[in-house]
Design an enzyme around this catalytic site. Structure first.
Site, short mmCIF file in Angstrom:
data_model
loop_
_atom_site.label_atom_id
_atom_site.label_comp_id
_atom_site.label_asym_id
_atom_site.label_seq_id
_atom_site.Cartn_x
_atom_site.Cartn_y
_atom_site.Cartn_z
N HIS A 82 4.26 6.85 -0.62
CA HIS A 82 3.82 5.65 0.08
C HIS A 82 4.95 5.10 0.94
O HIS A 82 6.07 5.63 0.94
CB HIS A 82 3.33 4.59 -0.91
CG HIS A 82 4.34 4.23 -1.95
ND1 HIS A 82 4.39 4.83 -3.20
CD2 HIS A 82 5.36 3.32 -1.97
CE1 HIS A 82 5.37 4.32 -3.92
NE2 HIS A 82 5.98 3.40 -3.18
N TYR A 98 2.49 0.26 0.48
CA TYR A 98 1.13 0.64 0.87
C TYR A 98 1.07 2.14 1.11
O TYR A 98 2.06 2.76 1.49
CB TYR A 98 0.70 -0.09 2.15
CG TYR A 98 0.49 -1.57 1.98
CD1 TYR A 98 -0.74 -2.08 1.59
CD2 TYR A 98 1.54 -2.47 2.20
CE1 TYR A 98 -0.93 -3.45 1.42
CE2 TYR A 98 1.35 -3.84 2.03
CZ TYR A 98 0.12 -4.31 1.65
OH TYR A 98 -0.06 -5.67 1.49
N CYS A 252 -4.29 4.02 -10.50
CA CYS A 252 -3.74 3.01 -9.60
C CYS A 252 -4.70 1.83 -9.54
O CYS A 252 -5.90 2.01 -9.27
CB CYS A 252 -3.52 3.57 -8.20
SG CYS A 252 -2.60 2.44 -7.11
#
Length: 286
Positions: A82, A98, A252
């Site tokens: 990420h 993100y 997640c």
């Protein structure tokens, strides 16, 4: 020295200078081209990226497209990793992680699908950005890195925006005909409108035999035929691949959900997730 000799020296000098200039220009051009086509990210240095497009997907969720330095540039993000966004808000530097929904096959840009929360500092900052504004980004970050056929099957448990790292991996698997990994997803949300990327996920499920997805809603609408409430141990037992040395389960979502899923999986015979997950772990928490 004769005039002919002088003229010869003069001509040779001009040719030599021209040759040096050509080499320098060509070298600079090659370097420039190489730099523009290379990865745009830097692991420790924040770099600015300009917002060039925003598409509202729901009242509180949008897809943001940021331009890379050149039209042939790639972000340089391995699958499973990420990025970190940083902005100065009220005089403080705030950073959040993100996962892009785009891949390195997308040249010249990267995209983020982000849900704006009332208390979300960076999500609110993104929501207020105008086209042409920039944000600071660095990466890759994270420990997980996907490689084709690394395991026989992957189970994924996602809550809300926790679907984005899963989406990135799913996209990579289903886009590679040589990757035979079977993927099963349990995707939990509060309301039906909260289901991110639903259209593409269901399209993949209809087109690929090695991909299936099940939804769970806390507040289902009238006529909802999927699972309701919280993700249960029974749901996981039905949807996840059975514990084995050649499978992985990825999690997640919000911390309370991740903790509950870890407990369910341990009860079902999977390895207990470590506090800090490592790539080789059977159960990996993003």
């Amino acid at each position: 020295m004769s005039s002919d000799s002088g003229s010869l020296v003069y001509v040779v000098g001009i040719l030599l200078a021209a040759g040096i200039a050509f080499v320098l220009l060509n070298t600079n051009h090659t370097k420039s081209k190489s730099a523009s086509a290379g990865p745009a990210l830097h692991s420790s240095e924040y770099r600015k990226f300009k917002l060039v497009k925003k598409v509202q997907l729901s009242p509180n969720t949008a897809r943001y497209r940021f331009a890379l330095p050149a039209s042939d540039a790639s972000l340089g993000l391995p699958i499973g990793r990420h990025i970190q966004l940083m902005a100065t808000v009220d005089g403080k530097e705030i950073a959040r992680s993100y996962t892009p929904t785009s891949t390195d096959n997308d040249k010249g840009f990267f995209e983020l699908v982000v849900k704006t929360y009332p208390t979300g500092v960076i999500s609110s900052y993104l929501d207020k950005m105008s086209i042409g504004d920039t944000i600071d980004v660095r990466g890759p970050r994270g420990a997980f890195k996907y490689t084709p056929n690394m395991v026989r099957a992957i189970g994924m448990i996602a809550g809300g925006t926790g679907i984005t790292p899963m989406y990135q991996i799913i996209q990579h698997i289903l886009g590679n005909p040589e990757d035979k990994t079977k993927v099963s997803v349990v995707f939990a949300n509060v309301n039906e409108d909260d289901i991110l990327l639903r259209e593409q996920l269901e399209k993949w499920a209809a087109e690929h035999e090695n991909f299936e997805i099940a939804y769970v809603l806390n507040n289902p609408p009238s006529g909802w035929t999927g699972a309701t409430g919280f993700v249960s141990k029974d749901m996981l037992q039905k949807a996840m691949p059975e514990p084995a040395s050649d499978i992985k389960v990825l999690i997640c979502g919000p911390p309370p959900m991740v903790k509950a899923m870890d407990g369910h999986l341990t009860d079902l015979g999977y390895d207990k997730a470590k506090t800090i997950s490592k790539p080789e772990d059977q159960v990996f928490k993003f």
